[in-house]
Design an enzyme around this catalytic site. Structure first.
Site, PDB file in Angstrom:
ATOM      1  N   HIS A   1     -21.555 -61.157  55.685  1.00 42.24           N
ATOM      2  CA  HIS A   1     -21.788 -60.269  54.327  1.00 42.24           C
ATOM      3  C   HIS A   1     -23.506 -59.582  54.884  1.00 42.24           C
ATOM      4  O   HIS A   1     -24.011 -59.113  54.674  1.00 42.24           O
ATOM      5  CB  HIS A   1     -22.180 -61.052  53.910  1.00 42.24           C
ATOM      6  CG  HIS A   1     -22.670 -60.344  52.367  1.00 42.24           C
ATOM      7  ND1 HIS A   1     -21.931 -59.295  51.406  1.00 42.24           N
ATOM      8  CD2 HIS A   1     -23.443 -60.916  51.352  1.00 42.24           C
ATOM      9  CE1 HIS A   1     -21.860 -59.053  50.458  1.00 42.24           C
ATOM     10  NE2 HIS A   1     -23.494 -60.169  50.151  1.00 42.24           N
TER      11      HIS A   1
ATOM     12  N   ARG B   1     -16.019 -53.686  57.685  1.00 41.67           N
ATOM     13  CA  ARG B   1     -17.741 -55.188  57.668  1.00 41.67           C
ATOM     14  C   ARG B   1     -17.377 -56.106  58.555  1.00 41.67           C
ATOM     15  O   ARG B   1     -16.541 -56.718  58.762  1.00 41.67           O
ATOM     16  CB  ARG B   1     -18.025 -55.516  56.546  1.00 41.67           C
ATOM     17  CG  ARG B   1     -19.410 -56.196  57.226  1.00 41.67           C
ATOM     18  CD  ARG B   1     -20.084 -56.714  55.890  1.00 41.67           C
ATOM     19  NE  ARG B   1     -18.786 -57.984  55.066  1.00 41.67           N
ATOM     20  CZ  ARG B   1     -18.963 -59.234  54.779  1.00 41.67           C
ATOM     21  NH1 ARG B   1     -18.973 -59.560  56.151  1.00 41.67           N
ATOM     22  NH2 ARG B   1     -17.563 -59.662  54.373  1.00 41.67           N
TER      23      ARG B   1
ATOM     24  N   TYR C   1     -13.756 -67.217  56.498  1.00 36.21           N
ATOM     25  CA  TYR C   1     -12.922 -67.363  55.353  1.00 36.21           C
ATOM     26  C   TYR C   1     -11.700 -65.747  56.697  1.00 36.21           C
ATOM     27  O   TYR C   1     -10.853 -65.165  55.659  1.00 36.21           O
ATOM     28  CB  TYR C   1     -13.958 -66.681  53.887  1.00 36.21           C
ATOM     29  CG  TYR C   1     -14.903 -65.513  54.788  1.00 36.21           C
ATOM     30  CD1 TYR C   1     -14.733 -64.441  54.759  1.00 36.21           C
ATOM     31  CD2 TYR C   1     -16.086 -66.061  54.511  1.00 36.21           C
ATOM     32  CE1 TYR C   1     -15.593 -62.695  54.983  1.00 36.21           C
ATOM     33  CE2 TYR C   1     -17.157 -65.035  54.945  1.00 36.21           C
ATOM     34  CZ  TYR C   1     -17.094 -63.767  54.828  1.00 36.21           C
ATOM     35  OH  TYR C   1     -17.935 -62.902  54.831  1.00 36.21           O
TER      36      TYR C   1
END
Length: 375
Positions: free
Chosen positions: A270, A266, A279
């Protein structure tokens, strides 16, 4: 051929122990288990796959822009995952039924979704942007993994009707930690249901890496349920097409369920409410950018003299037209009064709903003349 992945990867993040037909540089390589399923694929079909992926990426870009401009409440980007979505969806028969998550814009496009179908739910105008029976695609599922049970139930219905359609469930690596997915595989295996599980392992379940979902490759779980599996390079659209053709043939011929783990990435957040820079590091993203599904297919097409500037311009213009139609449909959609959220909840009048309507109307009245409530 019934293939069960028994690879040598010793971690869930191993991206080398995967089946592929196109390398990251666009080189066509042989694979004994995938080659038989794409012998009919010629340059024209490869160009179609490239066109599909380009339009899907443009749809995704437009969706993000519309959300940032306040026209959509949320958008779940799919940049980087076009290969597995387009490749697997192009293998489906029109009467097969798809049960997607909220990220499968590419699957929706291939199934025939119209421009407005991509925005009305995220805009809050409709419960579902499209009629599931027009596309043979269920309403995209927000509850993580729930669609796998729906797909198995539908597949068991196919069995009882004596038909040869297949149900396909799409989900991410994070969903494999949900009980629903494991229960679905138990039922599918026990009843030999004609269902294909497509796990898009994009390395991150929101901010949790795939190593939190499992220490070993996800494809290795399916054989434990008695389900054959393939672990593929999800950024290889040709390999994704081949793998899905194998899985569909397996399920359609009465051999029961099949499982595909598509190793992909990805590239964006998200959802548009997420900040992935908190992160994951920039180097990881750049490593995956070099494995982009569009650039590798373009490189392959150029190597076989099937990509020129006229073709590139035609594809780019088609993508822009679709995005413009998508934006126009979004901006033209009429916004109902807020009280309309309670419409069509029940087929018949309901006393409890009437009470909720009155309470909500009173709440809306508290905002003054600029907010009309129509109970």
């Amino acid at each position: 051929m019934t293939y069960t992945w028994t690879g040598t990867a010793d971690t869930a993040t191993d991206i080398d122990d995967v089946a592929r037909l196109l390398t990251a540089r666009g080189e066509r390589i042989p694979h004994p288990d995938l080659d038989p399923w794409v012998r009919d694929v010629d340059a024209d079909m490869l160009r179609m796959l490239y066109r599909d992926m380009t339009i899907v990426r443009r749809i995704d870009t437009e969706g993000v822009a519309l959300q940032r401009q306040g026209q959509l409440g949320l958008w779940a980007p799919c940049q980087g995952q076009e290969g597995v979505q387009v490749g697997t969806a192009r293998a489906l028969r029109q009467d097969d039924f798809v049960f997607p998550s909220y990220r499968e814009a590419g699957v929706l496009y291939v199934r025939g979704a119209r421009p407005g179908d991509f925005t009305l739910t995220w805009r809050g105008e409709e419960h579902s942007s499209f009629d599931p029976y027009e596309l043979n695609v269920a309403t995209p599922q927000i509850i993580i993994g729930a669609q796998t049970l729906h797909a198995v139930g539908y597949a068991m219905g196919i069995q009882r009707d004596g038909d040869d359609q297949v149900a396909a469930a799409y989900f991410g690596d994070g969903a494999t930690s949900q009980g629903d997915v494991n229960e679905a595989m138990v039922f599918a295996s026990s009843f030999q249901a004609p269902v294909v599980f497509v796990c898009s392992n994009n390395q991150w379940a929101i901010s949790e890496p795939v190593t939190v979902q499992g220490k070993f490759p996800i494809a290795g779980r399916a054989p434990g349920f008695g389900i054959p599996s393939l672990r593929i390079d999800g950024n290889d659209v040709l390999g994704s097409l081949a793998a899905m053709r194998w899985a569909l043939d397996h399920a359609r011929s009465g051999k029961g369920p099949a499982f595909i783990e598509a190793v992909t990435y990805r590239m964006g957040p998200h959802t548009t409410s997420d900040d992935p820079t908190r992160y994951r590091d920039k180097d990881e993203v750049e490593r995956w950018r070099a494995r982009d599904p569009l650039t590798r297919l373009e490189a392959h097409l150029r190597s076989i003299d099937a990509f020129d500037e006229d073709f590139a311009r035609d594809v780019s213009e088609a993508a822009d037209r679709f995005a413009a139609d998508m934006r126009a449909a979004c901006l033209a959609s009429p916004s109902r009064e807020p009280i309309g959220v309670l419409d069509h909840v029940y087929a018949e009048p309901h006393a409890g709903l009437d009470e909720q309507r009155a309470q909500f109307a009173a709440y809306l009245d508290g905002f003054g003349d600029d907010q009309e409530a129509k109970p």
